[in-house]
Design a protein around this motif. Structure first.
Motif, mmCIF file in Angstrom:
data_model
loop_
_atom_site.group_PDB
_atom_site.id
_atom_site.type_symbol
_atom_site.label_atom_id
_atom_site.label_comp_id
_atom_site.label_asym_id
_atom_site.label_seq_id
_atom_site.Cartn_x
_atom_site.Cartn_y
_atom_site.Cartn_z
ATOM 1 N N SER A 274 0.795 -0.899 0.106
ATOM 2 C CA SER A 274 -0.052 0.139 0.061
ATOM 3 C C SER A 274 1.029 1.155 0.168
ATOM 4 C CB SER A 274 -0.890 0.084 1.228
ATOM 5 O OG SER A 274 -1.590 1.089 1.449
ATOM 6 N N GLN A 275 0.796 2.121 -1.080
ATOM 7 C CA GLN A 275 1.571 3.099 -1.318
ATOM 8 C C GLN A 275 0.743 4.481 -1.440
ATOM 9 O OE1 GLN A 275 4.398 2.235 -4.432
ATOM 10 N NE2 GLN A 275 5.431 0.843 -3.130
ATOM 11 N N GLU A 276 1.195 5.521 -0.979
ATOM 12 C CA GLU A 276 0.692 6.753 -0.932
ATOM 13 C C GLU A 276 1.701 7.865 -1.480
ATOM 14 O OE1 GLU A 276 -1.846 8.182 1.796
ATOM 15 O OE2 GLU A 276 -3.259 6.595 2.072
ATOM 16 N N LYS A 277 1.745 8.556 -2.439
ATOM 17 C CA LYS A 277 2.560 9.333 -2.866
ATOM 18 C C LYS A 277 2.061 11.039 -3.341
ATOM 19 C CE LYS A 277 3.867 8.992 -7.348
ATOM 20 N NZ LYS A 277 4.354 8.351 -8.524
ATOM 21 N N THR A 353 -1.467 10.705 -5.064
ATOM 22 C CA THR A 353 -1.700 9.437 -5.520
ATOM 23 C C THR A 353 -1.470 8.148 -4.546
ATOM 24 O OG1 THR A 353 -0.541 10.223 -7.648
ATOM 25 C CG2 THR A 353 -1.038 7.748 -7.486
ATOM 26 N N LYS A 354 -2.383 7.532 -4.620
ATOM 27 C CA LYS A 354 -2.662 6.159 -3.401
ATOM 28 C C LYS A 354 -2.723 5.003 -4.609
ATOM 29 C CE LYS A 354 -5.385 4.014 0.013
ATOM 30 N NZ LYS A 354 -6.404 4.261 0.823
ATOM 31 N N GLU A 355 -1.701 4.086 -4.479
ATOM 32 C CA GLU A 355 -1.297 3.142 -5.419
ATOM 33 C C GLU A 355 -2.344 2.085 -5.196
ATOM 34 O OE1 GLU A 355 0.542 3.077 -7.853
ATOM 35 O OE2 GLU A 355 1.539 5.039 -7.556
ATOM 36 N N GLU A 359 -1.531 -5.213 -7.192
ATOM 37 C CA GLU A 359 -1.545 -4.809 -8.407
ATOM 38 C C GLU A 359 -0.786 -6.375 -9.320
ATOM 39 O OE1 GLU A 359 1.395 -1.892 -11.215
ATOM 40 O OE2 GLU A 359 1.394 -1.753 -9.130
ATOM 41 N N THR A 361 1.395 -8.202 -10.979
ATOM 42 C CA THR A 361 3.069 -7.985 -11.669
ATOM 43 C C THR A 361 3.432 -9.117 -12.455
ATOM 44 O OG1 THR A 361 3.793 -9.286 -9.771
ATOM 45 C CG2 THR A 361 3.734 -6.811 -9.550
#
Length: 535
Positions: A274-277, A353-355, A359, A361
């Motif tokens: 979980s990534q937030e940018k 942006t919230k990834e 996803e 791969t």
């Protein structure tokens, strides 16, 4: 009574003159008919009992039985006292009557405890009753889940404090007894946790503990519920995606090649981070003046040039010679100062942006494709099956179709492997089952669903002809030992005439038949028809 006595004596004589086997068969038939008739009468006369309530606790069961006795309703008890059965025609009316009285109440005590509140009850007693009622209502709600047999809820509500930092949070614990062979998934456990936290003030989900009947911790502080829930969701999501893609490829290949002609196995790799940018982009070409500041200064004051004898004396105040000299040498100077400050606003873009979690791969696909089979005739006249492998062009087409079906992407490292090998089960099935098309075996297989009804009808007809009919004939026929039966019957006119005139001539059977035909009586015609059928 005399007529009945004669009928009874005739029946008794008829029964005694039968053979032993016929007597036993007749008695068995009569007793079986009587037993069946009595069973039907008793079964139709009795009421059908159906469950009124099931899974009752002993308290509710005792109260409901008391109500049924007061209303004089028949009942039966089953399932070790947890089920009550009553006649079918009274079920709905009885349920409505009991529901109007608040029955069944379920396990524990609910808010009906306040129906009989007493005057003068202390605040402490009211708080205790409120906590008991809240626990009982939550337990009843949890028990409605199909997987749960029963439950108990314990709530700890601390006293309120005047200071917020001194208040202690509420806590709750739930003990569950599951149905045999059933269990709760993680989403259901989370539902119970949030149900309690939403029903009790100052109760957060992390302060709810759930255990089952074996003492296994299902939810609580010692468990990282977010991590475990996320892991189960990850596995479920991955399996669902793999199954979906695998079915897409398998159904497509089986539709083109035939059933059991292709085996597909697919594996996916996911990135569950979980990534937030947050990103800021400045646009130098997009400049706008935000503020501007200007400062102008000017001066016309005389300015003295440094002249005279250097030293201390010339700089001491009161020196007339020095002062005169400075005044003479003074000159007028003009001073101008301009200061301008401009602030520009540069355009920028701020994006957050919230990834996405999960996803895709990588995708790996392995496909086994069976070849085709050709029937050939050997030198000895026997037929055999020869395996014909797929051509390279066909395999390339299969590979392209599979890639498009799974959205193949070489940039993420997807792999597809398609192999053409003979399936051993297919070869054995083809050798064991020769081609039946066009012969009588294939015809039988084609109409096999309808043949079973024909065989069933044939079986019933043969059973009637070779079992039922001979049994009826055997019971109705008479032997020489049964001639005594006919002696008990009334004598005919011919027998009476023979006894009165023993020397008289009796007509032959042919003459008797001629007389019967000549009389044109319907009865005589029926007798003749029966004789013809027998002959």
């Amino acid at each position: 009574m005399e007529v009945l006595r004669q009928i009874f004596s005739q029946l008794k004589a008829t029964f005694l003159n039968l053979s032993r086997a016929k007597q036993i068969t007749l008695v068995a038939l009569i007793l079986g008919s009587l037993a069946g008739f009595i069973f039907l009468i008793s079964w139709s006369g009795n009421s059908e009992f159906y469950p009124l309530y099931t899974k009752l606790n002993p308290t509710d069961a005792s109260i409901i039985l008391t109500k049924l006795k007061e209303q004089k309703i028949e009942y039966q008890i089953g399932s070790n006292g947890s089920t009550i059965l009553i006649p079918q025609e009274l079920i709905y009316e009885t349920r409505m009557n009991l529901a109007s009285e608040g029955l069944p109440q379920g396990s524990g005590v609910g808010f009906e405890i306040f129906n009989d509140s007493k005057l003068g009850m202390s605040e402490f007693a009211q708080n205790v009753n409120y906590q008991r009622a809240l626990q009982g209502e939550l337990s009843r709600t949890i028990n409605r889940m199909a997987e749960i047999e029963s439950s108990r809820v314990h709530i700890v509500i601390p006293e309120k404090s005047l200071f917020v930092e001194a208040e202690e949070p509420a806590s709750a614990s739930v003990a569950l007894e599951m149905q045999a062979g059933k269990w709760l998934n993680q989403s259901q456990i989370n539902g119970i946790v949030h149900l309690l936290s939403s029903s009790v003030p100052r109760l957060s989900p992390e302060h709810v503990t759930i255990v089952d009947q074996n003492g296994k911790l299902l939810a609580g502080d010692e468990m990282d519920s977010s991590f475990s829930g996320l892991s189960s969701d990850q596995l479920e999501y991955q399996a669902r995606v793999e199954q979906n893609l695998e079915n897409r490829v398998a159904t497509m290949l089986e539709a083109a090649l035939g059933a059991d002609k292709a085996i597909v196995r697919l594996s996916c790799s996911f990135d569950f981070k979980s990534q937030e940018k947050t990103e800021e982009l400045y646009l130098p070409d997009n400049q706008v003046i935000r503020s501007e500041q200007a400062l102008n200064e000017s001066s016309n004051a005389p300015e003295l040039a440094p002249q005279g004898v250097p030293g201390i004396r010339s700089n001491i105040p009161g020196d007339v010679t020095a002062n005169d000299t400075n005044q003479q040498n003074a000159r007028t100077s003009v001073f101008n100062k301009n200061d301008r400050t401009v602030n520009y606003e540069i355009g920028k873009i701020v994006s957050h942006t919230k990834e996405p979690v999960g996803e895709l791969t990588r995708v790996s696909i392995a496909v086994l494709v069976d070849g085709s089979y050709r029937r050939t005739e050997g030198d000895d006249g026997k037929f055999d099956w020869v395996y014909v492998p797929r051509t390279a062009e066909e395999m390339q087409k299969f590979e392209n179709i599979v890639k498009r079906a799974v959205n193949f992407n070489t940039n993420r490292g997807d792999e597809v492997e398609i192999v053409n090998i003979p399936f051993e089960s297919t070869r054995l099935a083809l050798k064991a089952k020769p081609d039946d098309t066009g012969n009588w075996i294939g015809l039988l297989k084609k109409y096999q669903p309808y043949l079973k009804y024909g065989f069933l009808s044939l079986f019933l007809i043969l059973s009637f002809l070779f079992f039922v009919r001979p049994l009826v004939r055997w019971l109705t026929e008479y032997s020489f030992g049964d001639m005594e039966i006919f002696k008990q019957l009334p004598r005919t006119v011919g027998e009476l005439e023979g006894e009165m005139d023993p020397n008289g001539e009796r007509l032959t059977f042919r003459d008797q038949a001629s007389q019967m035909i000549a009389s044109e009586n319907e009865a005589s015609i029926g007798v003749m028809r029966d004789w013809i059928k027998e002959n």
